[in-house]
Scaffold this motif. Structure first.
Motif, mmCIF file in Angstrom:
data_model
loop_
_atom_site.group_PDB
_atom_site.id
_atom_site.type_symbol
_atom_site.label_atom_id
_atom_site.label_comp_id
_atom_site.label_asym_id
_atom_site.label_seq_id
_atom_site.Cartn_x
_atom_site.Cartn_y
_atom_site.Cartn_z
ATOM 1 N N SER A 230 0.819 -1.220 0.000
ATOM 2 C CA SER A 230 0.000 0.000 0.000
ATOM 3 C C SER A 230 0.847 1.262 0.000
ATOM 4 O O SER A 230 0.440 2.285 -0.550
ATOM 5 C CB SER A 230 -0.944 0.008 1.202
ATOM 6 O OG SER A 230 -0.222 0.012 2.424
ATOM 7 N N GLN A 231 2.048 1.202 0.579
ATOM 8 C CA GLN A 231 2.914 2.375 0.655
ATOM 9 C C GLN A 231 3.957 2.416 -0.449
ATOM 10 O O GLN A 231 4.712 3.380 -0.548
ATOM 11 C CB GLN A 231 3.612 2.420 2.023
ATOM 12 C CG GLN A 231 2.657 2.531 3.196
ATOM 13 C CD GLN A 231 1.830 3.793 3.142
ATOM 14 O OE1 GLN A 231 2.355 4.888 2.941
ATOM 15 N NE2 GLN A 231 0.516 3.669 3.304
ATOM 16 N N GLY A 232 4.041 1.378 -1.257
ATOM 17 C CA GLY A 232 5.027 1.355 -2.334
ATOM 18 C C GLY A 232 6.453 1.421 -1.827
ATOM 19 O O GLY A 232 7.268 2.194 -2.352
ATOM 20 N N LEU A 233 6.778 0.618 -0.830
ATOM 21 C CA LEU A 233 8.102 0.683 -0.218
ATOM 22 C C LEU A 233 9.188 0.183 -1.170
ATOM 23 O O LEU A 233 8.913 -0.511 -2.149
ATOM 24 C CB LEU A 233 8.115 -0.141 1.073
ATOM 25 C CG LEU A 233 7.122 0.310 2.157
ATOM 26 C CD1 LEU A 233 7.313 -0.511 3.434
ATOM 27 C CD2 LEU A 233 7.260 1.799 2.448
ATOM 28 N N GLY A 234 10.423 0.522 -0.857
ATOM 29 C CA GLY A 234 11.540 0.208 -1.748
ATOM 30 C C GLY A 234 11.932 -1.251 -1.758
ATOM 31 O O GLY A 234 12.532 -1.729 -2.714
ATOM 32 N N THR A 235 11.616 -1.974 -0.685
ATOM 33 C CA THR A 235 11.872 -3.411 -0.640
ATOM 34 C C THR A 235 10.597 -4.115 -0.184
ATOM 35 O O THR A 235 9.813 -3.575 0.601
ATOM 36 C CB THR A 235 13.023 -3.774 0.313
ATOM 37 O OG1 THR A 235 12.704 -3.318 1.633
ATOM 38 C CG2 THR A 235 14.319 -3.137 -0.148
ATOM 39 N N ILE A 236 10.409 -5.321 -0.695
ATOM 40 C CA ILE A 236 9.246 -6.118 -0.331
ATOM 41 C C ILE A 236 9.677 -7.554 -0.126
ATOM 42 O O ILE A 236 10.718 -7.979 -0.631
ATOM 43 C CB ILE A 236 8.138 -6.063 -1.407
ATOM 44 C CG1 ILE A 236 8.668 -6.576 -2.753
ATOM 45 C CG2 ILE A 236 7.572 -4.657 -1.535
ATOM 46 C CD1 ILE A 236 7.596 -6.726 -3.818
ATOM 47 N N ASN A 237 8.869 -8.302 0.617
ATOM 48 C CA ASN A 237 9.084 -9.731 0.789
ATOM 49 C C ASN A 237 7.727 -10.415 0.784
ATOM 50 O O ASN A 237 7.008 -10.359 1.777
ATOM 51 C CB ASN A 237 9.829 -10.017 2.095
ATOM 52 C CG ASN A 237 10.258 -11.470 2.204
ATOM 53 O OD1 ASN A 237 9.628 -12.362 1.654
ATOM 54 N ND2 ASN A 237 11.337 -11.709 2.925
ATOM 55 N N PRO A 238 7.345 -11.021 -0.338
ATOM 56 C CA PRO A 238 6.002 -11.603 -0.445
ATOM 57 C C PRO A 238 5.834 -12.899 0.344
ATOM 58 O O PRO A 238 5.340 -13.893 -0.167
ATOM 59 C CB PRO A 238 5.847 -11.849 -1.946
ATOM 60 C CG PRO A 238 6.963 -11.129 -2.604
ATOM 61 C CD PRO A 238 8.059 -11.097 -1.605
ATOM 62 N N ASN A 239 6.282 -12.895 1.599
ATOM 63 C CA ASN A 239 6.107 -14.053 2.460
ATOM 64 C C ASN A 239 4.622 -14.309 2.663
ATOM 65 O O ASN A 239 3.865 -13.392 2.944
ATOM 66 C CB ASN A 239 6.804 -13.822 3.802
ATOM 67 C CG ASN A 239 6.738 -15.043 4.690
ATOM 68 O OD1 ASN A 239 5.712 -15.305 5.307
ATOM 69 N ND2 ASN A 239 7.821 -15.785 4.743
ATOM 70 N N GLN A 240 4.197 -15.537 2.500
ATOM 71 C CA GLN A 240 2.773 -15.826 2.568
ATOM 72 C C GLN A 240 2.173 -15.517 3.930
ATOM 73 O O GLN A 240 0.972 -15.301 4.052
ATOM 74 C CB GLN A 240 2.510 -17.281 2.172
ATOM 75 C CG GLN A 240 2.816 -17.544 0.709
ATOM 76 C CD GLN A 240 2.473 -18.947 0.273
ATOM 77 O OE1 GLN A 240 1.794 -19.665 0.980
ATOM 78 N NE2 GLN A 240 2.947 -19.337 -0.895
ATOM 79 N N GLY A 241 2.982 -15.457 4.952
ATOM 80 C CA GLY A 241 2.459 -15.074 6.258
ATOM 81 C C GLY A 241 2.096 -13.610 6.345
ATOM 82 O O GLY A 241 1.252 -13.224 7.150
ATOM 83 N N LEU A 242 2.731 -12.762 5.517
ATOM 84 C CA LEU A 242 2.451 -11.328 5.515
ATOM 85 C C LEU A 242 1.496 -10.931 4.400
ATOM 86 O O LEU A 242 0.636 -10.083 4.580
ATOM 87 C CB LEU A 242 3.765 -10.542 5.387
ATOM 88 C CG LEU A 242 4.785 -10.724 6.513
ATOM 89 C CD1 LEU A 242 6.072 -9.980 6.169
ATOM 90 C CD2 LEU A 242 4.224 -10.218 7.845
#
Length: 319
Positions: A230-242
């Protein structure tokens, strides 16, 4: 015996455990740097794709600091001598392999005769070599999004997978079943069409890697949308828990993803009728025939437009 890549995927336990860094961000006028395609529609649609100059001067594409809009003509009737209703098809200047795409979308084209899609396709080709990934797609008055893959032979999916969506088809080979591909219908509310737009749009993400391809959808008011999305952050981690359970999952257990998918360009388009929308038209509660409706009812296409807040492309972070 399990293929080496599958053993590696099982050892990693999840495709979604990797961190990604933003590589490209597209907002507003950034989309005017994309390639504007004007060739005949390969899906045989009743459409005339226009170049960027025409789109801008005829108000079919407009950019602001916060959004990008591209639409079909909703003013003029189409003569039988013309190839179809004027519309827009754009392709990203760069191609991406392992990556995560995150689209923040306010509005998608909808209505009888429409066939919009947000997808990726092999830069090298020729199609279907190198694969195609359809992330947002539907026709006419559909209310559920369809995510699907189209490939060369020997890429299949199991019927049952750990996903929110409902498996529609399992053979990805484009030469089978009239190029149906292997598809998953999203089951969350408001994932496509008029309902998506009425609810203020939402966010859609696609992750691809050698272990598989995942897709997620969050409506605009979904309290579970990850903050990094939602915030368009510079790093992401598509961990299924998150990020939650994906809406569509295409694992590598019966398809060598790396062998069937190479670097892809990103595409937005809007066609009319054609191979899918025309064939589904009779069962869509739409009037007349598809081509007659598209030709003679310009005002019906006032909702036939994309309005994009942002598109971010993330690639694997350096280890």
């Amino acid at each position: 015996m399990l293929a080496p890549i599958l053993l590696l995927c099982l050892a990693a336990s999840s495709l979604a455990s990797e961190t990604y860094s933003v590589a490209d961000t597209f907002i507003g006028a950034d989309f005017f740097k994309w390639n504007w395609e004007t060739f005949s529609d390969p899906t045989h649609g009743r459409v005339m794709y226009v170049d960027q100059d025409t789109a801008r001067t005829t108000n079919l594409s407009v950019a602001s600091n916060t959004s990008f809009l591209m639409r079909a003509d909703n003013v003029y009737r189409v003569s039988s001598a013309d190839p179809g209703r004027k519309s827009v098809r754009i392709t990203s200047p760069s191609a991406y392999a392992d990556s995560v795409l995150v689209l923040d979308l306010w509005h998608m084209p909808t209505g009888c005769g429409t066939w919009p899609a947000w997808w990726t396709v092999s830069q090298k080709g020729p199609w279907p070599r190198g694969g195609e990934i359809d992330i947002i797609e539907g026709v006419n008055q559909n209310s559920r999004n369809l995510g699907s893959l189209h490939t060369t032979p020997d890429c299949n999916m199991t019927q049952t997978r750990v996903q929110r969506g409902q498996t529609v088809s399992t053979v990805c080979d484009a030469s089978v079943n009239y190029n149906q591909g292997c598809g998953v219908e999203f089951t969350k509310p408001n994932s496509y069409g008029r309902d998506f737009n009425t609810n203020g749009g939402g966010r859609v993400a696609m992750q691809r890697g050698s272990c598989g391809i995942n897709m997620w959808f969050w409506s605009r008011d979904d309290p579970n949308v990850p903050l990094e999305v939602s915030q368009g952050l510079g790093t992401i981690n598509p961990n299924q828990g998150l990020w939650g359970e994906p809406d569509a999952v295409f694992p590598a257990d019966s398809c060598d993803i790396a062998a069937h998918f190479d670097a892809h360009n990103i595409v937005f388009d809007l066609t009319f009728c054609g191979d899918w929308a025309a064939s589904a038209y009779a069962n869509s509660s739409c009037p007349s025939t598809c081509e007659d409706y598209v030709d003679n009812n310009p005002s019906a296409f006032s909702e036939a437009y994309w309005e994009i807040s942002s598109l971010r492309v993330y690639t694997p972070a350096a280890q």
